[in-house]
Every structure is written in structure tokens, then in C-alpha cells.
Write a protein that holds these residues in place. Structure first.
Motif, short mmCIF file in Angstrom:
data_model
loop_
_atom_site.label_atom_id
_atom_site.label_comp_id
_atom_site.label_asym_id
_atom_site.label_seq_id
_atom_site.Cartn_x
_atom_site.Cartn_y
_atom_site.Cartn_z
N HIS A 36 3.07 2.89 5.57
CA HIS A 36 1.67 3.16 5.90
C HIS A 36 1.53 4.32 6.88
CE1 HIS A 36 0.68 -0.46 3.74
NE2 HIS A 36 1.48 -1.17 4.51
N GLU A 107 -8.97 4.65 6.99
CA GLU A 107 -8.52 3.29 6.78
C GLU A 107 -9.70 2.33 6.64
OE1 GLU A 107 -5.70 2.23 9.76
OE2 GLU A 107 -4.15 3.54 8.94
N ARG A 108 -9.58 1.38 5.69
CA ARG A 108 -10.60 0.38 5.45
C ARG A 108 -9.93 -0.98 5.33
NH1 ARG A 108 -13.26 4.26 6.39
NH2 ARG A 108 -15.06 5.11 5.27
N PRO A 111 -8.15 -1.97 0.91
CA PRO A 111 -7.38 -0.74 0.67
C PRO A 111 -8.00 0.17 -0.37
CG PRO A 111 -5.91 -2.63 0.81
CD PRO A 111 -7.31 -3.19 0.78
N GLN A 114 -10.33 2.80 0.78
CA GLN A 114 -9.79 3.82 1.69
C GLN A 114 -10.44 5.16 1.42
OE1 GLN A 114 -5.43 4.35 1.72
NE2 GLN A 114 -5.81 6.53 1.38
N SER A 282 -2.54 9.95 1.81
CA SER A 282 -3.95 9.76 2.13
C SER A 282 -4.66 11.11 2.16
CB SER A 282 -4.11 9.05 3.48
OG SER A 282 -3.73 9.90 4.56
N ALA A 319 -14.39 7.23 -0.60
CA ALA A 319 -13.37 6.92 -1.60
C ALA A 319 -13.63 7.58 -2.95
CB ALA A 319 -13.25 5.41 -1.76
N ALA A 360 -6.72 5.42 -2.79
CA ALA A 360 -5.78 4.29 -2.78
C ALA A 360 -5.28 3.96 -4.18
CB ALA A 360 -6.44 3.07 -2.15
#
Length: 424
Positions: A36, A107-108, A111, A114, A282, A319, A360
Motif C-alpha cells: 500500500h 485513500e477511501r 478501496p 479510491q 495510485s 474515482a 483501484a
């Protein structure tokens, strides 16, 4: 009379590529311990010095100096006479914590929600010129340098070679069909030992060895239709300025992210401007560009079009993509039930339903939290064979081997879905 198009490549020993490889080796090291990790590493290399910088959010501890030295030595910079070698160069680290302002937008709790790590637009491209659906000008440029590196590392045929080199391939295309006709010009500039003699003698020696050892090996990688492009009429330029003894980071400072066209499509299609190496997935600069290539390649391989450009764009922290764009350059072959060809706009709408382009989802589809990125940092991120390999990861403080996919975005695993949707 056709038209000429040119692409270039640079070797693993080119200063900018040295930087890219160090940055991706650092990324892999962080991901091996903490999948991560959020990483954005930049590297500078110059005479006797390597500087590591960037932002990282991770639970991993990485010996960044040793990783940099290992990469430099593996490339072949391992002699003091190069004025840059892995054993003796200085390594300075200025890596620090990632900004919490960025982190809170990415970050959420869920996932799949995200957000994108940054705004921007990304492109993917594919064309049916080669079996890997890459532009031939770039693909041949890459393969020449891979073969040159193989000769340097694994044979005694060109013992004077040093790691830094560049290639360039110009191909003549038919102006009506836009298909390659012949190779017009090949340029190879390669660093070498000082063997004495004149520039002309050195150029002649390298050209002779290229024709004897490197170009035949390159040509043999291709099917007969492509081999025919290597006729006896192409021009070969070798070290056009003369001797090329001073090279690598001693000859030219290298920086991460300065070879984005070499990394992608050699000037074909389009580029959103974002570099890849040193960035975790990411950052949609990297992951979405991989996803766009995956889409374009599957569309062309399925027979929807002969050539395809795909664009998506994102807003930071959001997202879902802002847009989906497709351009088939009037090569679409897929027809609707009424016999009409699909428009590019219709293809884009359908593709957005087939492929989940949330960051994600892309990361999960291609396994982008695994330490798989160092191999991408030289000889192109696209057009490579997808393969399974074993990597070392750490779980609960213990080292273990894990089987992962490399270059998963090159898989043709959506062919059935694309063919059934577009009736091809």
C-alpha cells in the motif's frame, strides 16, 4: 512514393534510463514490504553522484543507497574509468513524507472508491504493424538496443562496448495504405572503449560488427513479412559525430521521466505528458496509461480497427474518469446490425461499460501493488510479452516468494468480450 516516419530508443545505460531504473527499483523495494506504499521517487545521476528525492508514505524500511548501487552495477557501470560506478559513486537521499493534502484525496474506506492520485489525461495506442501491436519504428529501435546489450553482456564479439547507447529507425510507409514498405535509415550511437585509431576506423569497426552480430539477431526476432523490410538499401549511421568514449552519467546528467516518448509509442498516437517510473499506481499517470494501452491493444487485436488511440482523464481525488475518447483513424471494421460501421463515439461509450477504469479497479486487474516495475524501466513499457515470475515480498516480517504477472496490461484477455460486443 511513400512518407517517412522515425522513432528512437535509448539503452538501459543511457543516463535518463539509469535514473528511471533506480526510481522503479526503489518503488519495487517499498511495495515488496508494504503493497500500500504511496511512492513518487525521482533520481538524478551525474559524474560520481546519484541523488534520490521524492515523496513516500510507507511502513517499509528500505536501504535506498544499496538499491541504487545494485541497479548501477547491474546495468554495467562498474569500472572507475567510467567516472560513474555503483561501487564508488556518492548516493544522497532526500526522500521525505508524502503530503497529507494529496493522501486525503486518494485513500477511501471503500478501496474501489479510491480517488485518482492526480488530475491529467492519459493515452493508449495500438496498431497492427507488428505482432505486439506496436509501431514498428519504435519496436525495432528497442530490439536493436536489447540485442546490443545482449552482445555486450553475454558474448565476446564486441568487447569494446560500454553501456550507453541510442538507436533510431526510419521506415517508409505507403501513403495510401499507411503500411510499412521498407526500412530507410538506422542510426546507432554506442559508447565504446578508447581503442586508439581515427574516428573513421572506429566507426567502420562498430558498423561492421553491428551488421555481423546485432542487426541479424534483431532481424531474426521478427516474422518474414517484417524481415523483408531489412533490405540491402537502408542507410546505417554509426556514431555520426565520431568517437563516443565519454558517456553515461559522466557525459550527460540523467533524470527520471525524461524519456516518455521512448517509454510509450515513439511519437505515434499521443501522450498526456506524465512520466511513469518511480510512481506507484495510485498515480493515474502510470496505471491509467497502462489501462488505455490494454484497451487499445484488445480492440485492434479483436479486429475492431487497424489502429486505435484511447484517452481517459481524471480529476484528483475522484474515482470515475472525466472522459473516454477513442480515435480509430478511419480504420474501424466493426459493423452494427444495420450494416453501418461503429462510430468512434459509439466505441468509446461501449468501451467505458466493458472496462472498469476506476484507479483501484485498474490496480487490481493488473496486480499493480506487486513489485513488478523495474523491468518496465528500459526498452519500453508497452509491446512486451506478459509473463509470470516470482518476486520476493515480506509478510508479517517474513520473506516469501510470490508468483505475479509482469506486463499484465499486454494481455489479450478481453478479446472474447470485445468480439462479442462488436460482432467481429
Amino acid at each position: 512514393m511513400g512518407y517517412l516516419f522515425t522513432s528512437e530508443s535509448v539503452s538501459e545505460g543511457h543516463p535518463d534510463k539509469v535514473s528511471d531504473q533506480i526510481s522503479d527499483a526503489l518503488l519495487d523495494a517499498f511495495l515488496a514490504q508494504d503493497p500500500h506504499s504511496k511512492v513518487a521517487c525521482e533520481t538524478l545521476v551525474t559524474t560520481g553522484l546519484t541523488v534520490l528525492s521524492g515523496e513516500v508514505k510507507t511502513n517499509a524500511y528500505v536501504d535506498v543507497q544499496q538499491i541504487a548501487r545494485n541497479v548501477i552495477n547491474d546495468i554495467g557501470y562498474n569500472k572507475a574509468e567510467y567516472k560513474f560506478d555503483g561501487n564508488s559513486c556518492g548516493v544522497i537521499s532526500a526522500i521525505h513524507e508524502q503530503s497529507p493534502d494529496i493522501n486525503q484525496g486518494v485513500e477511501r474506506e471503500d478501496p474501489l472508491l479510491q480517488g485518482a492520485g492526480d488530475q491529467g489525461m492519459m493515452f493508449g495506442f495500438a496498431v497492427d504493424e507488428a505482432k505486439n501491436f506496436m509501431p514498428l519504428t519504435l519496436d525495432i529501435s528497442h530490439r536493436i538496443l536489447e540485442c546490443l546489450a545482449d552482445v555486450r553482456k553475454n558474448s565476446k564479439n564486441m568487447p569494446y562496448l560500454r553501456p550507453d547507447s541510442k538507436s533510431q529507425v526510419t521506415i517508409e510507409y505507403d501513403s495510401q495504405t499507411h503500411k510499412p514498405i521498407r526500412i530507410d535509415t538506422i542510426v546507432v550511437s554506442t559508447q565504446h572503449d578508447d581503442l586508439g585509431g581515427s574516428d573513421e576506423e572506429m566507426q567502420h569497426k562498430i558498423a561492421e560488427d553491428l551488421r555481423k552480430y546485432v542487426l541479424p539477431q534483431t532481424k531474426a526476432l521478427y516474422p518474414e513479412a517484417v524481415q523483408k523490410l531489412f533490405d540491402d538499401t537502408f542507410i546505417l549511421h554509426v556514431n555520426p559525430t565520431g568517437k563516443f568514449i565519454i558517456g553515461g552519467p559522466h557525459g550527460d546528467t540523467g533524470l527520471t521521466g525524461r524519456k516518455i516518448i521512448v517509454d510509450t509509442y515513439g511519437g505515434r498516437g499521443a501522450h498526456g505528458g506524465g512520466a511513469f517510473s518511480g510512481k506507484d499506481s495510485s498515480k493515474v499517470d502510470r496505471s491509467a496509461a497502462y489501462a488505455c494501452r490494454h484497451i487499445a491493444k484488445n480492440l485492434v487485436a479483436a479486429g475492431v480497427a487497424s489502429e486505435c488511440l484511447v484517452q481517459v482523464s481524471y480529476a484528483i481525488g475522484v474515482a470515475e474518469p472525466v472522459n473516454m475518447y477513442v480515435n480509430t483513424y478511419n480504420t474501424c471494421k466493426a459493423k452494427k446490425e444495420n450494416g453501418e460501421l461503429f462510430s468512434d463515439e459509439e466505441i468509446a461509450t461501449i468501451i467505458a461499460e466493458i472496462f472498469d477504469l476506476r484507479p483501484a479497479a485498474i490496480v487490481k486487474r493488473f496486480g499493480l501493488t506487486n513489485p513488478i516495475f523495474l523491468p518496465t524501466a528500459s526498452y519500453g513499457h508497452f509491446g512486451r510479452d506478459s509473463y509470470k515470475g516470482s518476486v520476493t515480498v515480506f509478510e508479517n516480517g517474513a520473506e516469501k516468494q510470490k508468483e505475479v504477472d509482469f506486463f499484465a496490461w499486454e494481455k489479450l484477455d478481453y478479446l472474447d468480450a470485445v468480439k462479442s460486443t462488436f460482432n467481429v
